[in-house]
Scaffold this active site. Structure first.
Site, PDB file in Angstrom:
ATOM      1  N   SER A   1      -9.073   7.833  -7.029  1.00 35.36           N
ATOM      2  CA  SER A   1     -10.333   7.474  -7.684  1.00 35.36           C
ATOM      3  C   SER A   1     -10.298   6.055  -8.241  1.00 35.36           C
ATOM      4  O   SER A   1     -10.875   5.766  -9.279  1.00 35.36           O
ATOM      5  CB  SER A   1     -10.640   8.469  -8.806  1.00 35.36           C
TER       6      SER A   1
ATOM      7  N   ARG B   1       0.318 -11.520  -0.699  1.00 37.22           N
ATOM      8  CA  ARG B   1      -1.109 -11.404  -1.027  1.00 37.22           C
ATOM      9  C   ARG B   1      -1.582 -12.601  -1.851  1.00 37.22           C
ATOM     10  O   ARG B   1      -0.930 -12.985  -2.827  1.00 37.22           O
ATOM     11  CB  ARG B   1      -1.337 -10.127  -1.847  1.00 37.22           C
TER      12      ARG B   1
ATOM     13  N   GLU C   1      -7.440 -19.318  -9.441  1.00 37.98           N
ATOM     14  CA  GLU C   1      -6.098 -18.744  -9.594  1.00 37.98           C
ATOM     15  C   GLU C   1      -5.142 -19.403  -8.616  1.00 37.98           C
ATOM     16  O   GLU C   1      -5.573 -20.072  -7.662  1.00 37.98           O
ATOM     17  CB  GLU C   1      -6.152 -17.231  -9.363  1.00 37.98           C
TER      18      GLU C   1
ATOM     19  N   HIS D   1       4.881  -9.999  -9.839  1.00 39.92           N
ATOM     20  CA  HIS D   1       4.021 -10.871 -10.643  1.00 39.92           C
ATOM     21  C   HIS D   1       4.920 -11.682 -11.558  1.00 39.92           C
ATOM     22  O   HIS D   1       5.815 -11.124 -12.197  1.00 39.92           O
ATOM     23  CB  HIS D   1       3.025 -10.048 -11.466  1.00 39.92           C
TER      24      HIS D   1
ATOM     25  N   LYS E   1      -4.944  12.369  -9.235  1.00 38.31           N
ATOM     26  CA  LYS E   1      -3.843  13.167  -9.799  1.00 38.31           C
ATOM     27  C   LYS E   1      -3.796  13.161 -11.323  1.00 38.31           C
ATOM     28  O   LYS E   1      -3.093  13.977 -11.902  1.00 38.31           O
ATOM     29  CB  LYS E   1      -2.498  12.763  -9.204  1.00 38.31           C
TER      30      LYS E   1
ATOM     31  N   HIS F   1       4.515  -5.862  -8.702  1.00 33.58           N
ATOM     32  CA  HIS F   1       3.087  -5.911  -9.002  1.00 33.58           C
ATOM     33  C   HIS F   1       2.218  -5.363  -7.883  1.00 33.58           C
ATOM     34  O   HIS F   1       1.242  -4.655  -8.138  1.00 33.58           O
ATOM     35  CB  HIS F   1       2.722  -7.369  -9.281  1.00 33.58           C
TER      36      HIS F   1
ATOM     37  N   GLN G   1      -7.105  -7.528 -14.129  1.00 32.18           N
ATOM     38  CA  GLN G   1      -7.602  -8.428 -15.172  1.00 32.18           C
ATOM     39  C   GLN G   1      -8.371  -9.594 -14.585  1.00 32.18           C
ATOM     40  O   GLN G   1      -9.544  -9.804 -14.894  1.00 32.18           O
ATOM     41  CB  GLN G   1      -6.422  -8.979 -15.984  1.00 32.18           C
TER      42      GLN G   1
ATOM     43  N   LEU H   1      -8.712  -6.347  -4.811  1.00 35.51           N
ATOM     44  CA  LEU H   1      -9.904  -5.580  -5.183  1.00 35.51           C
ATOM     45  C   LEU H   1     -10.963  -5.758  -4.093  1.00 35.51           C
ATOM     46  O   LEU H   1     -11.663  -4.821  -3.701  1.00 35.51           O
ATOM     47  CB  LEU H   1     -10.449  -6.047  -6.530  1.00 35.51           C
TER      48      LEU H   1
ATOM     49  N   ALA I   1     -11.013   1.635  -4.301  1.00 36.23           N
ATOM     50  CA  ALA I   1     -11.133   2.001  -2.881  1.00 36.23           C
ATOM     51  C   ALA I   1     -11.796   3.368  -2.738  1.00 36.23           C
ATOM     52  O   ALA I   1     -12.764   3.534  -1.989  1.00 36.23           O
ATOM     53  CB  ALA I   1      -9.754   2.002  -2.233  1.00 36.23           C
TER      54      ALA I   1
ATOM     55  N   ARG J   1       2.355 -16.848  -6.252  1.00 37.53           N
ATOM     56  CA  ARG J   1       3.148 -15.980  -7.131  1.00 37.53           C
ATOM     57  C   ARG J   1       4.622 -15.884  -6.757  1.00 37.53           C
ATOM     58  O   ARG J   1       5.482 -15.865  -7.632  1.00 37.53           O
ATOM     59  CB  ARG J   1       2.579 -14.565  -7.077  1.00 37.53           C
TER      60      ARG J   1
HETATM   61  C1  LIG Z   1      -2.092  -5.073 -14.086  1.00 42.72           C
HETATM   62  C2  LIG Z   1      -2.747  -5.338 -12.775  1.00 42.72           C
HETATM   63  C3  LIG Z   1      -3.646  -6.386 -12.635  1.00 42.72           C
HETATM   64  C4  LIG Z   1      -4.261  -6.627 -11.409  1.00 42.72           C
HETATM   65  N1  LIG Z   1      -5.184  -7.625 -11.317  1.00 42.72           N
HETATM   66  C5  LIG Z   1      -5.852  -7.798 -10.154  1.00 42.72           C
HETATM   67  C6  LIG Z   1      -6.898  -8.745 -10.055  1.00 42.72           C
HETATM   68  O1  LIG Z   1      -7.251  -9.405 -11.011  1.00 42.72           O
HETATM   69  N2  LIG Z   1      -7.524  -8.875  -8.860  1.00 42.72           N
HETATM   70  C7  LIG Z   1      -7.181  -8.156  -7.761  1.00 42.72           C
HETATM   71  O2  LIG Z   1      -7.785  -8.309  -6.698  1.00 42.72           O
HETATM   72  N3  LIG Z   1      -6.187  -7.233  -7.839  1.00 42.72           N
HETATM   73  C8  LIG Z   1      -5.539  -7.039  -9.001  1.00 42.72           C
HETATM   74  N4  LIG Z   1      -4.549  -6.105  -9.079  1.00 42.72           N
HETATM   75  C9  LIG Z   1      -4.302  -5.250  -7.922  1.00 42.72           C
HETATM   76  C10 LIG Z   1      -5.432  -4.245  -7.820  1.00 42.72           C
HETATM   77  O3  LIG Z   1      -5.743  -3.772  -9.112  1.00 42.72           O
HETATM   78  C11 LIG Z   1      -5.054  -3.067  -6.942  1.00 42.72           C
HETATM   79  O4  LIG Z   1      -4.521  -3.524  -5.735  1.00 42.72           O
HETATM   80  C12 LIG Z   1      -6.270  -2.223  -6.652  1.00 42.72           C
HETATM   81  O5  LIG Z   1      -6.892  -1.841  -7.860  1.00 42.72           O
HETATM   82  C13 LIG Z   1      -5.886  -0.994  -5.859  1.00 42.72           C
HETATM   83  O6  LIG Z   1      -6.982  -0.147  -5.816  1.00 42.72           O
HETATM   84  P1  LIG Z   1      -6.830   1.242  -5.103  1.00 42.72           P
HETATM   85  O7  LIG Z   1      -8.140   1.924  -5.219  1.00 42.72           O
HETATM   86  O8  LIG Z   1      -6.233   1.044  -3.771  1.00 42.72           O
HETATM   87  O9  LIG Z   1      -5.720   1.985  -5.982  1.00 42.72           O
HETATM   88  P2  LIG Z   1      -5.757   2.428  -7.511  1.00 42.72           P
HETATM   89  O10 LIG Z   1      -6.804   1.760  -8.279  1.00 42.72           O
HETATM   90  O11 LIG Z   1      -4.366   2.348  -8.002  1.00 42.72           O
HETATM   91  O12 LIG Z   1      -6.181   3.945  -7.386  1.00 42.72           O
HETATM   92  C14 LIG Z   1      -5.310   4.884  -6.798  1.00 42.72           C
HETATM   93  C15 LIG Z   1      -5.850   6.240  -7.134  1.00 42.72           C
HETATM   94  O13 LIG Z   1      -5.140   7.244  -6.409  1.00 42.72           O
HETATM   95  C16 LIG Z   1      -4.726   8.282  -7.300  1.00 42.72           C
HETATM   96  N5  LIG Z   1      -3.555   8.893  -6.708  1.00 42.72           N
HETATM   97  C17 LIG Z   1      -2.364   8.341  -6.397  1.00 42.72           C
HETATM   98  N6  LIG Z   1      -1.576   9.259  -5.830  1.00 42.72           N
HETATM   99  C18 LIG Z   1      -2.279  10.411  -5.767  1.00 42.72           C
HETATM  100  C19 LIG Z   1      -2.000  11.721  -5.300  1.00 42.72           C
HETATM  101  N7  LIG Z   1      -0.814  12.039  -4.767  1.00 42.72           N
HETATM  102  N8  LIG Z   1      -2.957  12.652  -5.409  1.00 42.72           N
HETATM  103  C20 LIG Z   1      -4.173  12.381  -5.975  1.00 42.72           C
HETATM  104  N9  LIG Z   1      -4.479  11.148  -6.439  1.00 42.72           N
HETATM  105  C21 LIG Z   1      -3.545  10.186  -6.333  1.00 42.72           C
HETATM  106  C22 LIG Z   1      -4.481   7.547  -8.605  1.00 42.72           C
HETATM  107  O14 LIG Z   1      -4.440   8.434  -9.672  1.00 42.72           O
HETATM  108  C23 LIG Z   1      -5.693   6.617  -8.608  1.00 42.72           C
HETATM  109  O15 LIG Z   1      -6.844   7.288  -8.988  1.00 42.72           O
HETATM  110  C24 LIG Z   1      -3.932  -5.831 -10.292  1.00 42.72           C
HETATM  111  C25 LIG Z   1      -3.010  -4.805 -10.420  1.00 42.72           C
HETATM  112  C26 LIG Z   1      -2.428  -4.557 -11.650  1.00 42.72           C
HETATM  113  C27 LIG Z   1      -1.457  -3.426 -11.776  1.00 42.72           C
END
Ligand SMILES: Cc1cc2nc3c(=O)[nH]c(=O)nc-3n(C[C@H](O)[C@H](O)[C@H](O)COP(=O)(O)OP(=O)(O)OC[C@H]3O[C@@H](n4cnc5c(N)ncnc54)[C@H](O)[C@@H]3O)c2cc1C
Length: 528
Positions: free
Chosen positions: A13, A380, A113, A235, A35, A345, A47, A386, A16, A284
């Site tokens: 959630s 990356r 950035e 990072h 989860k 990171h 951020q 995002l 993506a 980075r």
């Molecule tokens: C501190 C920080 C700062 C960042 N800043 C930036 C930024 O400024 N710009 C940028 O582009 N990127 C940034 N990133 C990277 C970016 O946030 C992530 O790459 C992006 O949010 C990933 O999105 P996602 O939907 O793929 O995964 P996530 O947002 O991590 O979501 C994954 C989801 O899957 C769920 N999940 C995982 N495993 C399971 C399972 N087995 N069963 C059920 N659910 C599960 C989790 O609970 C969560 O809901 C940052 C990352 C961090 C950690």
């Protein structure tokens, strides 16, 4: 026990998963499994912002070029162009949902950035991810066709082969309902993995606890290729403080003129000019390696990031959250430099997909940090992730709308005859700690073949032990996460050993040069 039937099951959630859910909802009955709580994931923690060409002085070509330079020869040009060209539309979609981006004179305020040649980072002060995640969660809660299953953890994918068939197809998932403590069967002709990255495989990480590589491990076990797993982005600037677990000091602090300094005990003063002509704005990996080098050279625990030359008003406007978090720990960023260290990171590699999120299994798609789409190559570019989540989620939605669903086979219920043994569960915790420690020590920013082999040996021992647990004991979240983390660690080490050069985020002391002829993505085929 019952089976839940949906048109599409989305695991995750974050940005993506929720983008896909909202865009599928008008035409499909969608389940979103997550989860922990809906907000728990990396998206909520982001951020800096989202990269997009929104200024007349910038061009798609510039953004593509910056991405290719960061990716060190391994980006897929089609994927890069697709993401860059769809970025403005993705931003407008978020604006239409009401994301409160920072504005200046009626226009989006764009920041800059490391690695970007222009100002192109759309942001909501320094808490962009929270603004986006909150808006999308509200929208999902108001969308009747989406059913949310919090505290439901993916255990494994249900494939045709597991059912005794011969098709390369996914029919849904088994998920542990943690509150009821039962494994539920979800049947769907289309399953999307949006489970995020795997930063928790390292002792020090900026990632949330959810980042245990579950989707990558499950897809690989089910028959999907994974690629580029050796490219883990560290990072450079994670807050160094005993009470600050995984708190990131955004890239934008350097973008706005923050300078890296040695501690006074090591002479103080800047060091980036001696490492790279781009100084603090170098990519980075360069900055993280420079900090690692200086920390080891001087035997210090951290370095400092100083933004105190900016006015308090500027810092309030641009970095209110970082300022407040530091203040809670007694650091006044208007006068004091911020103690920082590098930390794991971003997982650049993952499940291999095409340009529509399709994996090697029919009916299985993957989106977001869990994938290897070809966008990031060997490194990356900041704020491209995002963006990738949204552009690839939209492309996947289109694929699902055209890919023919198949008949639903009857799915067997999970075998729940395994026992619980709390004594043995203590071992799971020990194994978690051991794994994360040796991955940090042996498979970190600077690698050697000997250390990678040492890590591989330990991983084999852990895998044997965990497989035994998994076969005998009632599944718990800790056990499932450990099983996935060890799997992902294995994939990282295998990939790192196969890359006999240094490139992008992978740096080996035994192969310090970049091999201009032999550059290729390291693909790990699934087990037979
Ligand atoms: C501190 C920080 C700062 C960042 N800043 C930036 C930024 O400024 N710009 C940028 O582009 N990127 C940034 N990133 C990277 C970016 O946030 C992530 O790459 C992006 O949010 C990933 O999105 P996602 O939907 O793929 O995964 P996530 O947002 O991590 O979501 C994954 C989801 O899957 C769920 N999940 C995982 N495993 C399971 C399972 N087995 N069963 C059920 N659910 C599960 C989790 O609970 C969560 O809901 C940052 C990352 C961090 C950690």
């Amino acid at each position: 026990m019952t089976t839940q039937y949906f048109d599409v099951v989305i695991v995750g959630s974050g940005l993506a998963g929720l983008t896909a859910a909202l865009q599928l909802a008008p035409t499909h009955r969608v389940a979103v499994l997550t989860k922990r709580g809906m907000a728990d994931g990396a998206s909520n923690w982001a951020q800096g912002g989202i990269a997009a060409v929104m200024d007349g002085a910038d061009t798609f070509d510039n953004h593509v070029q910056d991405t290719l330079v960061a990716g060190a020869g391994l980006c897929d040009l089609d994927a890069t162009q697709m993401v860059v060209e769809n970025a403005p539309q993705a931003i407008r979609w978020l604006q239409s949902l009401g994301v409160p981006f920072s504005m200046e004179h009626g226009e989006l305020h764009l920041t800059r950035e490391g690695g970007h040649s222009h100002r192109r980072i759309v942001h909501a002060t320094d808490a962009t991810g929270a603004a986006v995640q909150t808006t999308l969660m509200d929208a999902v809660r108001n969308t009747p066709n989406v059913t949310l299953f919090e505290h439901h953890m993916l255990v494994d994918l249900i494939t045709d082969r597991k059912l005794g068939g011969t098709d390369n197809r996914c029919h849904g998932v088994y998920a542990l309902d943690e509150q009821a403590d039962v494994v539920v069967t979800f049947s769907a002709p289309h399953t999307i993995l949006a489970t995020g990255g795997a930063g928790k495989v390292y002792l020090y990480t900026t990632n949330p606890d959810t980042a245990t590589g579950d989707g990558i491990a499950a897809a690989w076990r089910a028959g999907c290729r994974v690629a580029n797993m050796e490219f883990i982005q560290f990072h450079p600037t994670c807050l160094y403080h005993p009470q600050a677990k995984s708190y990131l000091i955004s890239e934008a602090v350097r973008g706005e003129g923050g300078k890296l300094l040695l501690p006074q005990s090591a002479g103080g003063g800047r060091f980036m000019p001696q490492h790279d002509p781009r100084e603090e704005l170098a990519p980075r990996d360069v900055v993280a390696r420079a900090i690692d080098f200086e920390m080891k050279k001087h035997g210090v625990d951290c370095v400092y990031l100083d933004i105190s030359h900016k006015s308090p008003e500027f810092l309030d406007a641009h970095f209110p959250n970082i300022k407040a978090r530091c203040a809670e720990l007694g650091i006044d960023i208007t006068t004091d430099p911020i103690p920082v260290v590098p930390a794991a990171h971003y997982t650049c590699g993952g499940v291999v997909t095409d340009l529509h999120g399709r994996t090697d299994l029919a009916g299985l798609y993957a989106v977001g940090e869990t994938t290897c789409t070809g966008l990031h190559g060997a490194n990356r570019l900041a704020s491209n992730s995002l963006l990738e989540c949204m552009v690839f989620a939209s492309a996947t939605v289109k694929a699902i709308s055209t890919d023919a669903p198949t008949a639903r086979p009857a799915l067997p219920q999970w075998d729940d005859s395994r026992v619980t043994d709390s004594d043995e569960m203590v071992v799971v915790t020990h194994n978690w700690n051991e794994l994360r420690r040796f991955m940090w020590d042996y498979v970190g920013i600077v690698r050697t073949t000997k250390r990678l082999e040492r890590a591989a040996h330990r991983i084999t021992l852990l895998q044997r032990e965990i497989q035994e647990f998994y076969a005998q004991f009632h599944v718990t979240r800790d056990l499932l996460e450990l099983r996935n983390l060890v799997q992902v660690a294995d994939l990282i080490v295998m990939s790192a050993l196969m890359r006999r050069e240094s490139r992008g985020l992978h740096y080996s002391r035994d192969f310090p040069q970049t091999d201009e002829v032999g550059q290729a993505t390291v693909l790990i085929p699934p087990p037979r």
